[in-house]
Design an enzyme around this catalytic site. Structure first.
Site, short mmCIF file in Angstrom:
data_model
loop_
_atom_site.label_atom_id
_atom_site.label_comp_id
_atom_site.label_asym_id
_atom_site.label_seq_id
_atom_site.Cartn_x
_atom_site.Cartn_y
_atom_site.Cartn_z
N ASN A 41 0.86 -1.19 0.00
CA ASN A 41 0.00 0.00 0.00
C ASN A 41 0.89 1.24 0.00
O ASN A 41 1.78 1.36 0.85
CB ASN A 41 -0.91 0.01 1.24
CG ASN A 41 -1.92 1.15 1.20
OD1 ASN A 41 -1.54 2.31 1.25
ND2 ASN A 41 -3.19 0.81 1.12
N SER B 237 -5.32 -0.57 -2.77
CA SER B 237 -5.94 0.73 -2.56
C SER B 237 -7.02 0.52 -1.50
O SER B 237 -7.91 -0.31 -1.68
CB SER B 237 -6.55 1.22 -3.88
OG SER B 237 -6.92 2.57 -3.76
N GLU B 238 -6.93 1.28 -0.40
CA GLU B 238 -7.76 0.93 0.75
C GLU B 238 -9.25 1.18 0.55
O GLU B 238 -10.07 0.75 1.35
CB GLU B 238 -7.25 1.60 2.04
CG GLU B 238 -7.25 3.11 2.06
CD GLU B 238 -5.90 3.69 1.67
OE1 GLU B 238 -5.17 3.07 0.87
OE2 GLU B 238 -5.59 4.80 2.15
N ASN B 239 -9.62 1.85 -0.55
CA ASN B 239 -11.05 1.99 -0.84
C ASN B 239 -11.62 0.74 -1.51
O ASN B 239 -12.79 0.72 -1.86
CB ASN B 239 -11.31 3.22 -1.72
CG ASN B 239 -10.46 3.25 -2.97
OD1 ASN B 239 -9.28 2.92 -2.94
ND2 ASN B 239 -11.05 3.64 -4.08
N SER C 242 -11.28 -4.60 3.00
CA SER C 242 -10.01 -3.94 2.73
C SER C 242 -9.21 -3.77 4.02
O SER C 242 -8.02 -4.06 4.08
CB SER C 242 -10.27 -2.57 2.10
OG SER C 242 -9.06 -1.88 1.91
#
Lengths: 237, 213
Positions: free
Chosen positions: B23, B46-48, B88
């Site tokens: 990340n 991607s943390e979304n 996530s």
């Protein structure tokens, strides 16, 4: 089968919206926000809302509209970005703000929908987030307790639904929508297309219809892009 | 002489290993994506809600439903997979992400990191940064060694509110590389940028560090 499909966002919301309610709202930035339902909430004139959502839209878009009309009393979010009106209302004390780490916010809502009243996490240990929260050591590491979030109403945006409320999301527009759907006794979903029951592959459903109490087709959508970034095609300057 | 932003990113890219899930934060960390060694398979998270971030789309192919955590339009790669925000952060908190590379405003000698808030200025929120530093197996910070006002950013104690306590494993700045193998240790100075001396680093570092160059 009971009909869960409503004509539009206004009719789906009008007997549910009330002052002072807590609403979980899906979306990340402007991606996957339930824009029709947010607009209807604004039209219905409800105020003193507590909004649980990762962000608060941008100035005049999405939840930013509710903010500009001073309908939000408290915001629970992980990031509110550059929003002058948000800043102004916060600094004058009109708006209460509770920052949650993004993963903690997601898990608080997931837990709220899953009958888990609280959980322990390492996120935030030793920071402002941990202040006043119970600490507990497990296997040599320190964790803090976070409470679940259970709202009065959840508003989400999906891509496709069938008439039974089974929903498929699209790409990164899934984000918090899948999580928020279960975090309230009533979830209203807006989607881009409603297809006949039996036409979605049951193996492909992201959100089973049990969570979706009301459904509207919100199309046509003119989805806003917050930051348009592109690359040049090779061979062109 | 020292390293520029892209050279810091290139040095950070040498910490990648084939098959890593990574990340990247915004700023210098984003540049690491352009420096992935040839032939190495790295999957960016991607943390979304995406594993497998592709390059920016070609003009005209932007999709409002496909963005990164910085809200920029991006594209897919063949191995991409989508998931919810809860999933996530389960993979982040659960230690499944091998490495995160983040910017910082301050890092302390014990590896505390501050990168989300300056009291008195408008606070924007921590986003996913607290979850990343608490959950990802290895935390690498890339930043300028000193602030715009020439104040050391590697300090005895952070003066700003923390993002995480004792979580940083490695720091790469324009001047040097500092690392530690164990989170109970101080950082060791292990590499210098071209033309930079140990005394240069010590003069611009408030934290107690070990010299191992």
């Amino acid at each position: 089968m009971a009909n869960i499909i409503y004509q539009d966002a206004h009719s789906a919301l009008k007997d549910l919206a009330r002052d002072g309610m807590t609403v979980c709202v899906g979306g990340f930035g402007l991606c996957g926000i339930p824009e029709r339902l947010i607009d209807a909430l604004l039209e219905l004139g409800v105020k003193d809302l507590t909004i649980v959502s990762n962000n608060c839209g941008i100035d005049g878009v999405g939840l930013g509209k509710l903010l500009n009309h001073r309908r939000i009393r408290k915001m629970v979010a992980s990031y509110v970005g550059e929003n002058k009106e948000f800043e102004r209302q916060y600094l004058t004390g009109e708006l209460e703000l509770e920052f949650n780490p993004q993963g903690t916010l997601a898990e608080r809502c997931r837990a709220g929908g899953a009958g888990i009243p609280a959980f322990y996490t390492r996120t935030g240990v030793g920071t402002l987030v941990a202040e006043g929260k119970p600490h507990m050591d497990f296997d040599g590491d320190t964790y803090i307790m976070e409470r679940a979030i259970r709202a009065d109403l959840a508003l989400i945006k999906g891509w496709k639904a069938d008439q039974a409320g089974n929903i498929i999301f699209r790409k990164t527009a899934r984000n918090f929508n899948q999580v928020m759907a279960a975090a309230a006794p009533i979830c209203i979903a807006e989607v881009e297309e409603i297809v006949p029951t039996g036409t979605l592959d049951p193996d492909a459903v992201h959100l089973p219809g049990i969570y979706v109490k009301r459904l509207i087709n919100g199309s046509p959508y003119d989805k806003r892009i917050e930051l348009r970034t592109v690359r040049q095609r090779e061979g062109r300057a | 002489m020292s390293w520029d932003r892209n050279q810091i990113a290139a040095r950070a890219a040498r910490e990648l290993s084939d098959g890593f899930y990574v990340n990247l934060g915004i700023g210098i960390p984003t540049l690491v994506a352009n420096n992935i060694p040839e032939g190495m398979t790295i999957t960016l998270q991607s943390e979304n809600g995406l594993l497998g971030i592709g390059p920016y789309p070609y003009e005209g192919e932007e999709d409002a439903d496909l963005i990164n955590a910085g809200k920029q339009t991006i594209s897919e790669v063949p191995s991409s997979a989508y998931f919810s925000s809860a999933d996530s952060f389960a993979m982040i908190r659960g230690g499944h992400v091998d490495l995160t590379i983040l910017g910082a405003m301050e890092v302390s000698e014990r590896g505390d990191i501050a990168n989300w808030m300056i009291p008195g200025k408008m606070i924007k929120g921590m986003g996913g940064a607290m979850d990343l530093v608490a959950g990802v197996r290895r935390v690498l910070v890339t930043m300028e060694h000193v602030s715009k006002d020439s104040v050391p950013k590697i300090r005895a104690e952070c003066s700003l509110p923390l993002t995480g306590a004792g979580v940083v494993d490695m720091i790469i700045t324009d001047l040097c590389v500092l690392k530690r193998d164990n989170r109970s240790e101080l950082f060791s100075l292990t590499e210098l940028a071209p033309g930079v001396t140990v005394d240069d680093v010590l003069a611009k570092t408030e934290a107690k560090i070990l010299i191992r160059v």
